[in-house]
Structure formats: structure tokens, C-alpha cells
Design a protein around this motif. Structure first.
Motif, short mmCIF file in Angstrom:
data_model
loop_
_atom_site.label_atom_id
_atom_site.label_comp_id
_atom_site.label_asym_id
_atom_site.label_seq_id
_atom_site.Cartn_x
_atom_site.Cartn_y
_atom_site.Cartn_z
N TYR A 12 1.09 -1.13 0.47
CA TYR A 12 0.08 0.00 0.13
C TYR A 12 0.64 1.34 0.11
O TYR A 12 0.59 2.27 -0.50
CB TYR A 12 -1.37 -0.42 1.65
N TRP A 13 1.89 0.96 1.15
CA TRP A 13 2.78 2.99 1.03
C TRP A 13 3.57 3.01 -0.45
O TRP A 13 4.11 3.65 -0.83
CB TRP A 13 2.97 2.84 2.38
N ASN A 14 3.58 1.79 -0.62
CA ASN A 14 4.75 1.79 -2.11
C ASN A 14 3.93 1.91 -3.41
O ASN A 14 4.70 3.62 -4.05
CB ASN A 14 4.94 0.43 -2.41
N GLU A 15 3.07 1.63 -3.68
CA GLU A 15 1.81 2.58 -4.61
C GLU A 15 1.64 3.94 -4.27
O GLU A 15 1.27 4.89 -5.14
CB GLU A 15 0.42 1.51 -4.50
N ASN A 16 1.35 3.80 -3.25
CA ASN A 16 1.02 5.65 -2.42
C ASN A 16 2.65 6.15 -2.49
O ASN A 16 2.18 7.20 -3.29
CB ASN A 16 0.18 5.12 -1.09
N LEU A 17 3.38 6.05 -2.24
CA LEU A 17 4.68 7.37 -2.23
C LEU A 17 4.94 7.06 -4.44
O LEU A 17 5.10 8.27 -4.76
CB LEU A 17 5.60 5.89 -2.02
N LYS A 18 4.93 6.32 -5.40
CA LYS A 18 4.30 6.52 -6.44
C LYS A 18 3.28 7.24 -7.09
O LYS A 18 4.19 8.11 -7.62
CB LYS A 18 4.66 4.56 -6.75
N LEU A 19 2.49 7.14 -6.63
CA LEU A 19 1.57 8.06 -6.86
C LEU A 19 2.04 9.46 -6.60
O LEU A 19 1.70 10.39 -7.37
CB LEU A 19 0.38 7.69 -6.23
N VAL A 20 2.26 10.02 -4.95
CA VAL A 20 2.89 11.00 -4.52
C VAL A 20 4.29 11.39 -5.36
O VAL A 20 4.07 12.84 -6.02
CB VAL A 20 2.61 10.88 -3.35
N ILE A 21 4.67 10.89 -5.77
CA ILE A 21 6.02 11.53 -6.48
C ILE A 21 5.54 11.64 -8.12
O ILE A 21 5.94 12.81 -8.35
CB ILE A 21 6.83 10.10 -7.04
N LYS A 22 4.95 10.66 -8.76
CA LYS A 22 4.34 11.15 -10.09
C LYS A 22 3.40 12.97 -10.12
O LYS A 22 3.71 13.13 -10.87
CB LYS A 22 2.77 9.70 -10.79
N LEU A 23 2.74 12.41 -9.08
CA LEU A 23 2.46 13.74 -9.05
C LEU A 23 2.91 15.31 -8.89
O LEU A 23 2.40 16.30 -9.13
CB LEU A 23 0.74 13.74 -8.52
N LEU A 24 4.03 15.10 -7.39
CA LEU A 24 4.23 15.92 -7.88
C LEU A 24 5.66 16.40 -8.70
O LEU A 24 5.65 17.66 -9.05
CB LEU A 24 5.76 15.64 -6.62
#
Length: 87
Positions: A12-24
Motif C-alpha cells: 500500500y505505502w509503495n503504491e501511495n509513494l509512487k502516486l505522490v511522486i508522479k503527481l509531484l
């Protein structure tokens, strides 16, 4: 939020981190790239009576940031449902 096991929590946290990085990265490109680095190229075009580079620096990056917030909420809710931690 509780997970059944630590593997699900890590996933979960890996996918969430990937999402945040993409958006940033998108936001950084729009605000820094379009508003500062590519301003001379974009200023050759007009948008609503303003030079496009100026518009991105003053308004465009704010609009993109707001859109990215809504995208994050939608994707985050989908991610929560996928891992069974939704409300």
C-alpha cells in the motif's frame, strides 16, 4: 487503518509513494518547467490574452495543483479500496 499483514501495508505505502511522486513531478514540471524554464518558448503563444508562459507562472500552476489534489483523492480512494482500508 489496519492491514492484515505487513506485506499488504508495504504494498500500500509503495503504491501511495509512487502516486505522490508522479503527481509531484507533474506539478514541478508545470510550475517550474513551464513557468520558468520554458517561459520564452511558451510566451510565443497567447492564452486568454496573456502570454502562455506568464499565464503558467501566475495561474496555470495553481490550477494544475488543484486538479492534482482531486486526482490524488480519487486515486487514493481507489487504492484504499484495493487494500481493504477504506472507510
Amino acid at each position: 487503518m489496519s492491514f492484515e499483514d505487513s506485506d499488504k501495508a508495504k504494498g500500500y505505502w509503495n503504491e501511495n509513494l509512487k502516486l505522490v511522486i508522479k503527481l509531484l513531478v507533474i506539478w514541478a514540471f508545470v510550475s517550474f518547467g513551464c513557468g520558468i524554464l520554458l517561459v520564452d518558448i511558451l510566451n510565443e503563444f497567447s492564452f486568454m490574452g496573456f502570454k502562455l508562459g506568464f499565464w503558467f507562472a501566475q495561474q496555470g500552476s495553481i490550477y494544475v495543483f488543484l486538479i492534482l489534489i482531486f486526482v490524488y483523492v480519487k486515486k487514493s480512494n481507489t487504492l484504499d479500496k484495493k487494500y481493504g482500508v477504506d472507510e
